[in-house]
Design a protein around this motif. Structure first.
Motif, short mmCIF file in Angstrom:
data_model
loop_
_atom_site.label_atom_id
_atom_site.label_comp_id
_atom_site.label_asym_id
_atom_site.label_seq_id
_atom_site.Cartn_x
_atom_site.Cartn_y
_atom_site.Cartn_z
N GLY A 1 59.22 52.21 45.83
CA GLY A 1 58.46 51.35 44.94
C GLY A 1 59.35 50.34 44.24
N VAL B 1 56.49 48.94 49.10
CA VAL B 1 55.22 49.65 49.29
C VAL B 1 54.07 48.66 49.05
CG1 VAL B 1 53.96 51.76 48.75
CG2 VAL B 1 56.41 51.66 48.37
N ASP B 2 53.94 47.75 50.01
CA ASP B 2 52.93 46.70 49.86
C ASP B 2 52.36 46.33 51.23
OD1 ASP B 2 55.37 44.00 49.37
OD2 ASP B 2 54.89 45.23 51.12
N ALA B 3 51.55 45.29 51.23
CA ALA B 3 50.84 44.90 52.45
C ALA B 3 51.78 44.44 53.56
CB ALA B 3 49.84 43.80 52.12
N VAL C 1 55.11 56.91 51.75
CA VAL C 1 54.76 57.26 50.36
C VAL C 1 53.50 58.13 50.32
CG1 VAL C 1 53.82 56.28 48.23
CG2 VAL C 1 55.93 55.37 49.21
N PHE C 2 52.51 57.74 51.11
CA PHE C 2 51.27 58.53 51.08
C PHE C 2 51.40 59.81 51.89
CE2 PHE C 2 48.10 56.53 48.47
CZ PHE C 2 48.72 55.33 48.16
N TRP D 1 39.91 67.45 50.55
CA TRP D 1 39.86 66.40 49.52
C TRP D 1 41.10 65.51 49.59
CZ3 TRP D 1 43.06 65.15 45.39
CH2 TRP D 1 42.52 64.25 44.44
N LEU D 2 42.27 66.15 49.75
CA LEU D 2 43.52 65.39 49.84
C LEU D 2 43.48 64.46 51.05
CD1 LEU D 2 46.27 68.04 49.03
CD2 LEU D 2 46.03 65.81 47.93
N THR E 1 40.66 61.66 50.62
CA THR E 1 40.96 60.69 49.56
C THR E 1 42.14 59.80 49.94
OG1 THR E 1 40.17 62.25 47.91
CG2 THR E 1 41.48 60.42 47.11
N LEU E 2 43.23 60.41 50.38
CA LEU E 2 44.40 59.61 50.77
C LEU E 2 44.08 58.75 52.00
CD1 LEU E 2 47.17 62.31 50.23
CD2 LEU E 2 46.75 60.29 48.83
N ALA F 1 41.14 57.53 52.83
CA ALA F 1 40.28 56.41 52.40
C ALA F 1 41.11 55.33 51.73
CB ALA F 1 39.20 56.93 51.45
N ILE F 2 42.05 55.73 50.89
CA ILE F 2 42.91 54.76 50.21
C ILE F 2 43.71 53.94 51.23
CG2 ILE F 2 44.92 54.52 48.70
CD1 ILE F 2 43.84 57.03 47.19
N LEU G 1 41.44 51.51 53.26
CA LEU G 1 41.10 50.32 52.49
C LEU G 1 42.32 49.39 52.34
CD1 LEU G 1 38.87 51.99 49.78
CD2 LEU G 1 38.13 50.25 51.41
N HIS G 2 43.49 49.99 52.20
CA HIS G 2 44.70 49.17 52.07
C HIS G 2 44.98 48.38 53.35
CE1 HIS G 2 48.82 48.04 51.06
NE2 HIS G 2 49.18 48.51 52.23
N ALA H 1 42.38 45.58 54.28
CA ALA H 1 42.29 44.42 53.38
C ALA H 1 43.03 43.20 53.95
CB ALA H 1 42.85 44.76 52.02
N VAL I 1 38.98 56.05 45.15
CA VAL I 1 38.52 55.19 46.25
C VAL I 1 37.94 53.89 45.70
CG1 VAL I 1 36.90 55.00 48.17
CG2 VAL I 1 38.16 57.13 47.82
N ALA J 1 40.77 51.62 44.93
CA ALA J 1 41.32 51.04 46.15
C ALA J 1 40.39 49.95 46.69
CB ALA J 1 41.53 52.12 47.21
N SER K 1 41.16 45.88 47.01
CA SER K 1 41.06 45.14 48.27
C SER K 1 40.23 43.86 48.09
CB SER K 1 40.43 46.03 49.35
OG SER K 1 39.07 46.27 49.07
N LEU L 1 57.02 51.39 36.52
CA LEU L 1 57.16 52.39 37.58
C LEU L 1 58.03 53.57 37.13
CD1 LEU L 1 56.74 53.25 40.54
CD2 LEU L 1 58.72 51.83 41.13
N VAL M 1 52.46 52.52 42.43
CA VAL M 1 53.41 52.20 43.50
C VAL M 1 52.85 51.22 44.53
CG1 VAL M 1 54.91 53.17 45.30
CG2 VAL M 1 54.43 54.50 43.23
N ARG N 1 51.12 48.34 46.37
CA ARG N 1 50.69 46.98 46.06
C ARG N 1 49.87 46.44 47.21
NH1 ARG N 1 52.42 48.50 41.74
NH2 ARG N 1 54.04 47.49 40.49
N GLY N 2 48.98 45.53 46.90
CA GLY N 2 48.14 44.96 47.94
C GLY N 2 48.88 43.96 48.81
#
Lengths: 87, 176
Positions: free
Chosen positions: A24, A29-31, A40-41, A72-73, A76-77, A79-80, A83-84, A87, B17, B20, B24, B39, B173, B175-176
């Motif tokens: 980070g 840790v970005d697009a 990281v995830f 759940w883990l 949830t992770l 889905a995150i 979406l990342h 995008a 969610v 997130a 987006s 951070l 942590v 970022r988009g």
């Protein structure tokens, strides 16, 4: 689980957190960077599994709760991350 | 307690969610908001909660083995980790409020305060529960035959830690 095993898991959790923090800090840790995001995830999933299965002792608990927490883990992770990357 | 844990995790899962998804849709806004987060503080708080989980797990182990004094000390240590987390988070919030941002500033800050504030309240509750267990330990004779109360308290704490394990990379942590 023996105390020494709990101690080792705690150190592993801190190490995983340090890796996340360093990535980070480096701004990776970005697009623009896929593998650091996945790492990281992935570490978040690993940490969650340690907490759930070993600290919370779901490894020896009825399957329904183990499946719920682990599910759940993963959901949830997942889905995150979906979406990342979408995008 | 497991029903409570289940409901809380479902609620937080939806909020995670939703965060997130909102990011987006408004990447620039969220990038600006996340850039104001520290951070180092987030990582420190993560280490605190993980250490708290370790202490709580060691505490349950000790109480089951009949080592009441050790079990109480470990549980007090877990509560102390939670207390330090609350202090750190409070300082973080104070810094935010001092710059004039709040729950209704923008979408990012609405989510930030909802997620972390909701979690903050759970940490506070967990600290109280752990402190109660640590205080009662010498008075209740918990051991291998009965460790239900310490185990239940530990489960709540571990849930709180589990939620932060997702929240930290998501909010501080990634970022988009």
């Amino acid at each position: 689980m023996k105390p020494i095993a709990l101690d080792r898991l705690w150190l592993a959790l801190l190490a995983a957190t340090a890796v996340t923090w360093l990535l980070g800090e480096a701004g990776w840790v970005d697009a623009a960077h896929a593998w650091p995001v996945l790492l990281v995830f992935g570490l978040a999933l690993a940490k969650g599994l340690i907490i759930a299965l070993d600290f919370l002792e779901l490894r020896h608990a009825p399957a329904v709760w183990r499946r719920f927490i682990v599910g759940w883990l993963v959901v949830t992770l997942g889905a995150i991350l979906t979406l990342h990357f979408a995008a | 307690m497991w029903l409570v844990i289940g409901m809380e995790m479902m609620t937080f899962g939806l909020l995670f969610v939703a965060f997130a998804l909102a990011r987006s849709r408004e990447p620039a806004l969220f990038a600006r908001g996340q850039a104001t987060l520290d951070l180092h503080t987030g990582a420190f708080n993560t280490a605190l909660l993980l250490t708290g989980s370790w202490c709580v797990a060691r505490g349950v182990h000790a109480l089951r083995a009949g080592r009441v004094a050790a079990g109480a000390r470990w549980t007090w240590a877990g509560a102390a980790c939670g207390l330090v987390f609350i202090g750190t988070k409070s300082v973080e919030y104070a810094g935010k409020f001092a710059t004039g941002v709040g729950l209704s500033t923008d979408t990012f800050h609405t989510f930030y305060f909802l997620l972390t504030g909701f979690h903050f309240l759970h940490v506070a509750a967990a600290v109280v529960i752990l402190a109660a267990i640590a205080w009662l330990a010498p008075r209740r004779g918990w051991g291998a035959h009965d460790a239900h109360a310490p185990e239940t308290a530990a489960a709540f704490w571990h849930m709180v830690d589990l939620l932060w394990v997702v929240l930290f990379p998501l909010v501080y942590v990634l970022r988009g």
